[in-house]
Scaffold this motif. Structure first.
Motif, PDB file in Angstrom:
ATOM      1  N   ASN A 558       0.819  -1.200   0.000  1.00  0.00           N
ATOM      2  CA  ASN A 558       0.000   0.000   0.000  1.00  0.00           C
ATOM      3  C   ASN A 558       0.863   1.265   0.000  1.00  0.00           C
ATOM      4  N   ASN A 559       1.919   1.256   0.870  1.00  0.00           N
ATOM      5  CA  ASN A 559       2.857   2.400   0.916  1.00  0.00           C
ATOM      6  C   ASN A 559       3.561   2.558  -0.424  1.00  0.00           C
ATOM      7  N   ALA A 560       3.983   1.425  -1.010  1.00  0.00           N
ATOM      8  CA  ALA A 560       4.685   1.470  -2.297  1.00  0.00           C
ATOM      9  C   ALA A 560       3.786   2.140  -3.338  1.00  0.00           C
ATOM     10  N   THR A 586       9.742  -3.404  -3.283  1.00  0.00           N
ATOM     11  CA  THR A 586      10.548  -2.329  -3.866  1.00  0.00           C
ATOM     12  C   THR A 586       9.678  -1.445  -4.755  1.00  0.00           C
ATOM     13  N   ASP A 587       9.844  -0.129  -4.559  1.00  0.00           N
ATOM     14  CA  ASP A 587       9.163   0.779  -5.493  1.00  0.00           C
ATOM     15  C   ASP A 587      10.201   1.716  -6.086  1.00  0.00           C
ATOM     16  N   ARG A 588       9.816   2.490  -7.077  1.00  0.00           N
ATOM     17  CA  ARG A 588      10.755   3.429  -7.708  1.00  0.00           C
ATOM     18  C   ARG A 588      10.190   4.852  -7.567  1.00  0.00           C
ATOM     19  N   ARG A 599      13.247   7.337  11.669  1.00  0.00           N
ATOM     20  CA  ARG A 599      12.051   7.808  12.363  1.00  0.00           C
ATOM     21  C   ARG A 599      10.739   7.287  11.774  1.00  0.00           C
ATOM     22  N   ILE A 600      10.758   6.806  10.533  1.00  0.00           N
ATOM     23  CA  ILE A 600       9.476   6.426   9.905  1.00  0.00           C
ATOM     24  C   ILE A 600       8.775   5.289  10.639  1.00  0.00           C
ATOM     25  N   PHE A 601       9.525   4.549  11.493  1.00  0.00           N
ATOM     26  CA  PHE A 601       8.897   3.444  12.231  1.00  0.00           C
ATOM     27  C   PHE A 601       8.266   3.919  13.537  1.00  0.00           C
ATOM     28  N   TYR A 605       4.495   9.000  13.035  1.00  0.00           N
ATOM     29  CA  TYR A 605       5.467   9.836  12.326  1.00  0.00           C
ATOM     30  C   TYR A 605       5.250   9.778  10.819  1.00  0.00           C
ATOM     31  N   ARG A 606       5.211  10.969  10.206  1.00  0.00           N
ATOM     32  CA  ARG A 606       5.118  11.054   8.752  1.00  0.00           C
ATOM     33  C   ARG A 606       6.223  11.997   8.279  1.00  0.00           C
ATOM     34  N   VAL A 607       6.907  11.606   7.209  1.00  0.00           N
ATOM     35  CA  VAL A 607       8.011  12.453   6.742  1.00  0.00           C
ATOM     36  C   VAL A 607       7.436  13.805   6.313  1.00  0.00           C
ATOM     37  N   THR A 618      -1.848   7.826   8.168  1.00  0.00           N
ATOM     38  CA  THR A 618      -2.000   7.997   9.615  1.00  0.00           C
ATOM     39  C   THR A 618      -0.667   7.958  10.347  1.00  0.00           C
ATOM     40  N   GLY A 619       0.358   7.493   9.655  1.00  0.00           N
ATOM     41  CA  GLY A 619       1.665   7.357  10.316  1.00  0.00           C
ATOM     42  C   GLY A 619       1.707   6.150  11.217  1.00  0.00           C
ATOM     43  N   LEU A 620       0.783   5.211  11.002  1.00  0.00           N
ATOM     44  CA  LEU A 620       0.749   4.024  11.870  1.00  0.00           C
ATOM     45  C   LEU A 620       1.233   2.772  11.146  1.00  0.00           C
ATOM     46  N   LEU A 622       3.849   1.708   9.236  1.00  0.00           N
ATOM     47  CA  LEU A 622       5.174   1.116   9.459  1.00  0.00           C
ATOM     48  C   LEU A 622       5.397   0.740  10.917  1.00  0.00           C
ATOM     49  N   THR A 623       4.735   1.472  11.827  1.00  0.00           N
ATOM     50  CA  THR A 623       4.841   1.129  13.252  1.00  0.00           C
ATOM     51  C   THR A 623       4.311  -0.290  13.447  1.00  0.00           C
ATOM     52  N   LEU A 624       3.170  -0.540  12.819  1.00  0.00           N
ATOM     53  CA  LEU A 624       2.561  -1.871  12.921  1.00  0.00           C
ATOM     54  C   LEU A 624       3.434  -2.938  12.271  1.00  0.00           C
ATOM     55  N   THR A 647      13.266   0.280  -0.815  1.00  0.00           N
ATOM     56  CA  THR A 647      13.090  -1.169  -0.671  1.00  0.00           C
ATOM     57  C   THR A 647      12.944  -1.479   0.800  1.00  0.00           C
ATOM     58  N   PHE A 648      11.825  -2.080   1.171  1.00  0.00           N
ATOM     59  CA  PHE A 648      11.616  -2.519   2.558  1.00  0.00           C
ATOM     60  C   PHE A 648      11.860  -4.023   2.588  1.00  0.00           C
ATOM     61  N   SER A 649      12.749  -4.482   3.525  1.00  0.00           N
ATOM     62  CA  SER A 649      13.069  -5.912   3.578  1.00  0.00           C
ATOM     63  C   SER A 649      12.671  -6.476   4.928  1.00  0.00           C
TER      64      SER A 649
HETATM   65  P1  ADP Z   1       1.466   6.657   6.392  1.00  0.00           P
HETATM   66  O1  ADP Z   1       1.815   6.027   5.093  1.00  0.00           O
HETATM   67  O2  ADP Z   1       0.077   6.384   6.788  1.00  0.00           O
HETATM   68  O3  ADP Z   1       1.819   8.103   6.458  1.00  0.00           O
HETATM   69  P2  ADP Z   1       3.428   4.854   7.480  1.00  0.00           P
HETATM   70  O4  ADP Z   1       3.766   4.476   8.869  1.00  0.00           O
HETATM   71  O5  ADP Z   1       2.999   3.735   6.586  1.00  0.00           O
HETATM   72  O6  ADP Z   1       2.331   5.983   7.524  1.00  0.00           O
HETATM   73  O7  ADP Z   1       4.672   5.536   6.842  1.00  0.00           O
HETATM   74  C1  ADP Z   1       5.346   6.515   7.549  1.00  0.00           C
HETATM   75  C2  ADP Z   1       6.013   7.502   6.587  1.00  0.00           C
HETATM   76  O8  ADP Z   1       7.079   6.837   5.890  1.00  0.00           O
HETATM   77  C3  ADP Z   1       5.114   7.990   5.507  1.00  0.00           C
HETATM   78  O9  ADP Z   1       4.393   9.121   5.899  1.00  0.00           O
HETATM   79  C4  ADP Z   1       6.020   8.266   4.344  1.00  0.00           C
HETATM   80  O10 ADP Z   1       6.493   9.556   4.414  1.00  0.00           O
HETATM   81  C5  ADP Z   1       7.169   7.291   4.551  1.00  0.00           C
HETATM   82  N1  ADP Z   1       7.080   6.116   3.676  1.00  0.00           N
HETATM   83  C6  ADP Z   1       6.571   4.892   3.986  1.00  0.00           C
HETATM   84  N2  ADP Z   1       6.717   4.046   2.915  1.00  0.00           N
HETATM   85  C7  ADP Z   1       7.290   4.757   1.933  1.00  0.00           C
HETATM   86  C8  ADP Z   1       7.713   4.454   0.587  1.00  0.00           C
HETATM   87  N3  ADP Z   1       7.537   3.220   0.066  1.00  0.00           N
HETATM   88  N4  ADP Z   1       8.305   5.432  -0.130  1.00  0.00           N
HETATM   89  C9  ADP Z   1       8.496   6.656   0.413  1.00  0.00           C
HETATM   90  N5  ADP Z   1       8.135   7.009   1.644  1.00  0.00           N
HETATM   91  C10 ADP Z   1       7.525   6.065   2.422  1.00  0.00           C
END
Ligand code: ADP
Length: 658
Positions: A558-560, A586-588, A599-601, A605-607, A618-620, A622-624, A647-649
């Motif tokens: 979903n994030n990708a 992996t996304d591009r 910090r993204i975990f 937290y949202r970048v 919601t910023g939740l 990756l925490t999950l 790339t998330f591994s």
């Molecule tokens: P959300 O996506 O709901 O904001 P997440 O916990 O899933 O919350 O992600 C946290 C933050 O990490 C996101 O707000 C985003 O900025 C960054 N992020 C997560 N996955 C990706 C990705 N595949 N590419 C770029 N940034 C990402």
């Protein structure tokens, strides 16, 4: 929020009361203590200086008394013998006899003028001189006068008479033009001992020296003669001093040889020094009445102890000694600097008083008084002594300051921790509020879509079966998205409360991957994404919570999708990596700055970037994901570069623990 800020205020207030206030009190007390200690140390230093001054005063008094005693007994001899002024102690400048309330200076006591007068008035000698002078001055018969003078020289009984007659002979010869002869006589007179003087106490040799300089000859001999005079161990009369000064001045001005010049310059310095002393001695003579008066006044208080009064530009100490049996009173004059130097040379003294000090004789100067026997004399200690006295104090002060510094730094550190805590709380509160608005927003989008498509279907507007199927697919996919979102929120709250339970069962990872792909197929294809799936065959089953892991993978996919930007390609891989299973998404897309990757975990937290404001979240997620992976005994890593993709591994152990 109101509650929170009230809580913070309370925290800060408590901190102020419990830490800052006591620290402030401590600081105030310490500073006061430091200043009190300083005052005390200064007082101690002053007391110590006073004690030292009085002890040094005692030493000085003893030394001066000893000098007085020695000189008195020596004086008893020389007063009767002659006017010799060679004192036993080098610190003594002069010792003067007091006669009818007048101070006699050393040269005044000498009997030379008397001797001279007696010698010249001897009837035979004076008659001859008178005759010759008559020839010389009245008749201007220099030849005859010279003849008469020569006879007088021959018949003279005493050296003074001979020398005097010879001077006159040389004068007559010079008048006749017999310069050579005259000069040889002058040279002869130059060799006469310096005790052969005229009535003013001026050695005859100096007159001869003057004549030689007039003729521009005999510089070396004249210098030698001056040296003898300067080295004489007696006080020269003022007349002789001034005569010597004039001779030296002439030498300085006329001598052509460099060595003569140098010597003359040296002598000039010495004579000037002597003349300064002489002039001060003359002043002292003038002030004697005052000194005698002051001394008597002081004496009354001292009952027999001597009194030393400081006097003059060249610092002297003078003391009046009462008359010994049968003799006259004496005035002792000692050089203050010389006595200071001789005290310091005394090894016993410098061991007892190792610090630097000097005597002050100027009125109104700062310094400690010595014993009361000294008038106008004070002592000043060098700065280094002061610091030595205050050493223990400086140690104490640095101890206090160090302790204070420690307390302050601990307080500051506490304040920093509190500030950090409060800041974190505030940030968390902000994130939570942002989370609420994000969740409502995220709920709204799928709900609107579901409702819109459901209503379209109900109204039967779309007759096309294919379109109807598409609508239904959208409704299903959107409701799945809703479920995922709600699951995320619910799971998060369970995790927060520590109630999230995972049911681990041996499961085929490839099945989980395939289930995730199935779930995402529709939304991916709808948005035009291409999903490249690569599954390595033959991986053993792994003990995991199937639903939880699927939820994690769906979140990553979903994030990708969300953060892919212009790109529409996503890779999903499952493979073996040593003794671990690796699931990679992996996304591009937009990528993540390396500073943000850690910090993204964090929860909520949202970048903070521009794109994120448009993309709901919601910023939740990756925490999950991180929590789920860790609960399965695995770990998650991210590799990303801004603009290039991420790339998330997920690593899961293959031999999972039972
Ligand atoms: P959300 O996506 O709901 O904001 P997440 O916990 O899933 O919350 O992600 C946290 C933050 O990490 C996101 O707000 C985003 O900025 C960054 N992020 C997560 N996955 C990706 C990705 N595949 N590419 C770029 N940034 C990402």
């Amino acid at each position: 929020m109101v509650m929170k800020s009230r809580g913070h205020r309370k925290q800060i207030l408590l901190f102020l009361l419990a830490v800052i206030l006591p620290s402030l009190v401590l600081v105030v007390f310490t500073l006061r203590m430091i200043s009190q200690e300083k005052e005390l140390a200064q007082k101690r230093a002053v007391d110590e200086r006073r004690r030292l001054a009085s002890e040094i005063g005692q030493h000085l008094l003893v030394r001066l008394e000893k000098i007085k005693l020695q000189e008195s007994s020596a004086a008893a001899n020389w007063i009767q013998l002659s006017a010799k002024c060679d004192y036993v102690n080098p610190e003594v400048v002069l010792i003067g006899l007091v006669e009818r309330d007048r101070l006699l200076l050393p040269w005044e006591e000498n009997q030379k003028s008397e001797e001279f007068r007696r010698a010249l008035s001897s009837s035979n000698f004076s008659r001859r001189i008178q005759l010759a002078e008559k020839e010389e001055f009245a008749k201007k018969d220099f030849l005859r006068a010279a003849e008469l003078y020569r006879q007088t020289v021959k018949t003279a009984q005493e050296p003074v008479q001979r020398g005097y007659a010879r001077l006159l002979l040389a004068r007559a010869l010079a008048k006749m033009g017999r310069k050579k002869e005259a000069l040889s006589h002058y040279r002869g007179i130059l060799d006469l001992p310096s005790r052969v003087t005229d009535e003013y106490g001026i050695p005859l040799s100096l007159y001869a020296a003057g004549r030689l300089l007039d003729a521009g000859v005999g510089y070396g001999e004249v210098l030698e003669c001056i040296r003898t005079e300067l080295g004489a161990k007696r006080w020269l009369s003022p007349a002789e001093f001034y005569m010597l000064q004039e001779l030296i001045e002439r030498l300085v001005n006329t001598a052509s040889e460099e060595s003569t010049q140098d010597t003359a310059n040296d002598y000039q310095r010495i004579i000037n020094e002597h003349i300064r002393k002489l002039e001060q001695a003359l002043e002292l003579q003038g002030d004697f009445q005052k000194i005698a008066f002051a001394s008597k006044q002081e004496d009354q208080g001292r009952r027999g102890e001597s009194v030393w009064i400081s006097y003059g530009e060249i610092p002297w100490l003078v003391s009046l000694a009462p008359p010994l049996a049968g003799s006259k009173p004496l005035l002792f004059v000692v050089d203050t600097q010389d006595i200071h130097a001789s005290l310091r040379r005394d090894s016993g003294f410098s061991e007892t008083f190792p610090g630097e000090f000097h005597f002050i004789t100027r009125e109104r100067s700062e310094g400690e008084s010595l014993v009361p026997n000294f008038r106008g004399l004070k002592i000043a200690f060098a700065e280094s002594d002061d610091t030595a006295l205050s050493k223990p104090w400086s140690f104490q002060r640095s101890f206090y300051l160090l302790a204070l510094l420690l307390v302050l730094s601990v307080t500051l550190f506490g304040a920093y921790l509190l500030w950090r805590d409060v800041r974190r709380d505030v940030r968390m509160a902000e994130m939570r509020s942002q989370f609420v608005s994000s969740v409502s927003h995220e709920l709204k989008t799928p709900l609107t879509a579901i409702r819109m498509f459901a209503e379209t279907l109900r109204l039967g507007r779309s007759k096309n079966l294919k379109t109807q199927a598409e609508y239904l697919d959208t409704i299903v996919s959107e409701s799945q998205r809703l479920t995922r979102l709600l699951n995320n929120v619910l799971d998060f709250s369970k995790i927060e409360q520590g109630q999230r339970i995972y049911r681990l069962q041996p499961t085929s990872l490839s099945e989980i991957i395939q289930a995730s792909v199935r779930a995402m197929r529709y939304p991916l294809s709808q948005k035009g994404f291409e999903l490249n799936v690569h599954i390595e065959e033959g991986l053993p089953d792994v003990r995991v919570d199937k639903d939880a892991l699927e939820q994690a993978i769906l979140n990553l996919l979903n994030n990708a999708m969300k953060y892919s930007g212009e790109s529409h390609e996503i890779d999903l891989r499952l493979e073996r990596k040593d003794d671990q299973a690796l699931i990679q998404v992996t996304d591009r897309g937009v990528g993540i700055d390396s500073r943000e990757q850690k910090r993204i975990f964090e929860k909520f937290y949202r970048v903070p970037m521009l794109e994120n404001e448009r993309i709901v979240g919601t910023g939740l997620g990756l925490t999950l994901v991180s929590h789920i992976v860790k609960a399965q005994g695995g770990n998650i890593e991210v590799e990303s570069a801004p603009g290039k993709g991420s790339t998330f591994s997920i690593y899961l152990p293959l031999e999972s623990k039972q």
